[in-house]
Design an enzyme around this catalytic site. Structure first.
Site, short mmCIF file in Angstrom:
data_model
loop_
_atom_site.label_atom_id
_atom_site.label_comp_id
_atom_site.label_asym_id
_atom_site.label_seq_id
_atom_site.Cartn_x
_atom_site.Cartn_y
_atom_site.Cartn_z
N CYS A 1 -49.36 -28.14 -9.28
CA CYS A 1 -48.84 -26.70 -9.66
C CYS A 1 -47.67 -26.16 -8.81
O CYS A 1 -46.80 -26.99 -9.16
CB CYS A 1 -49.81 -26.20 -9.89
SG CYS A 1 -49.45 -24.85 -11.48
N HIS B 1 -55.29 -27.69 -11.27
CA HIS B 1 -55.15 -26.66 -10.09
C HIS B 1 -57.16 -27.30 -9.44
O HIS B 1 -57.16 -27.69 -9.85
CB HIS B 1 -55.28 -25.80 -10.35
CG HIS B 1 -54.51 -24.92 -9.51
ND1 HIS B 1 -53.80 -25.03 -8.47
CD2 HIS B 1 -53.37 -24.00 -10.92
CE1 HIS B 1 -52.76 -24.32 -8.02
NE2 HIS B 1 -52.29 -23.60 -9.57
N1 GLN Z 1 -45.95 -20.06 -9.71
C1 GLN Z 1 -45.69 -20.94 -10.56
C2 GLN Z 1 -46.31 -20.03 -11.62
O1 GLN Z 1 -46.44 -19.73 -12.05
C3 GLN Z 1 -47.52 -22.19 -10.60
C4 GLN Z 1 -48.71 -21.35 -10.13
C5 GLN Z 1 -49.34 -22.15 -9.84
O2 GLN Z 1 -49.18 -22.89 -8.64
N2 GLN Z 1 -50.78 -22.03 -10.25
O3 GLN Z 1 -45.78 -21.19 -13.16
#
Ligand code: GLN
Length: 239
Positions: free
Chosen positions: A93, A190
């Site tokens: 992510c 994730h």
């Molecule tokens: N901040 C990034 C987004 O919203 C990654 C988020 C995350 O790692 N869940 O795209």
């Protein structure tokens, strides 16, 4: 045999327990008699990539990514050499976004590592969903997980980690999820990605062993329960 696993910046990039992926790699090594040494690096620590076989870069909020992004520029050259030499990376992510050229948000553009040819632009709504992928040329069964991101990632002609069977993936439009580049896996999936998908964990371990010892074969483990859990999720979302 021994694998050294480096966890980059867990104090900032550990959203939804991305650390579970480390526990899974370690355990699946140990069950096979392979020693697994885990080192956590905090922002101020130097990183010697020549001592690492697998690197995990987890996910984080935009704010945390911004902090990490500044630090990443100072390890960029060494990490690039590691990646080009076939070093394994699993980036999740926020970490996945930072592998690319930039992540553009309403607050500006965060410079990425440019290790892989991709870029990310924030949009709404957030893409939040269970997700199922398929990549039958590499993985014997589907990859299941959970995604939650505002960024839309574009990988051009690069190979995706998988084709989206259910969920949104890189940008909700082109049916692709994540990226595979050399021994780098970048993905929006994730949390416990590897426990839910032991075939992906073994892909990383096998690539790392191949690079280090010239032999990537792994002995089989009894994954009956893991596969049953994976099937259960797949069947919930894919008819
Ligand atoms: N901040 C990034 C987004 O919203 C990654 C988020 C995350 O790692 N869940 O795209």
């Amino acid at each position: 045999m021994k694998l050294s696993i480096g966890h980059l910046y867990p104090e900032l990039l550990n959203l939804y327990g991305d650390r579970g992926n480390i526990a899974c790699m370690k355990k699946r090594c140990e069950w096979r008699g392979i020693e697994a040494q885990v080192t956590e690096f905090s922002l101020s620590d130097p990183v010697d990539f020549s001592k690492l076989d697998i690197v995990l870069l987890g996910g984080g909020s935009d704010r945390e990514q911004q902090i990490v992004c500044t630090r990443l520029q100072s390890i960029r050259e060494d990490m690039k050499a590691y990646v080009e030499d076939g070093g394994s990376v699993i980036a999740v992510c926020g970490g996945y976004q930072l592998l690319g050229h930039y992540y553009e948000t309403g607050d500006g553009k965060m410079e990425g590592l440019s290790l892989v040819d991709l870029y990310t632009v924030q949009d709404s709504p957030r893409l939040i969903s269970n997700i199922v992928l398929k990549n039958s040329s590499i993985f014997p069964y589907e990859i299941v997980g959970f995604e939650n991101h505002g960024g839309r990632t574009f990988i051009g002609e690069n190979k995706p980690f998988g084709e989206v069977v259910y969920g949104s993936g890189n940008n909700g439009k082109d049916g692709k999820e994540g990226i595979l580049y050399k021994n780098v896996v970048g993905t929006y999936l994730h949390g416990p990605l590897l426990p839910k998908n032991p075939h992906v964990c073994d892909y990383l371990l096998s690539n790392a062993l191949e690079r280090k010892y010239g032999k990537g074969e792994l002995s089989a483990l009894d994954d009956t329960q893991e596969i049953e859990a994976n099937r259960y999720i797949r069947d919930r979302f894919v008819k």
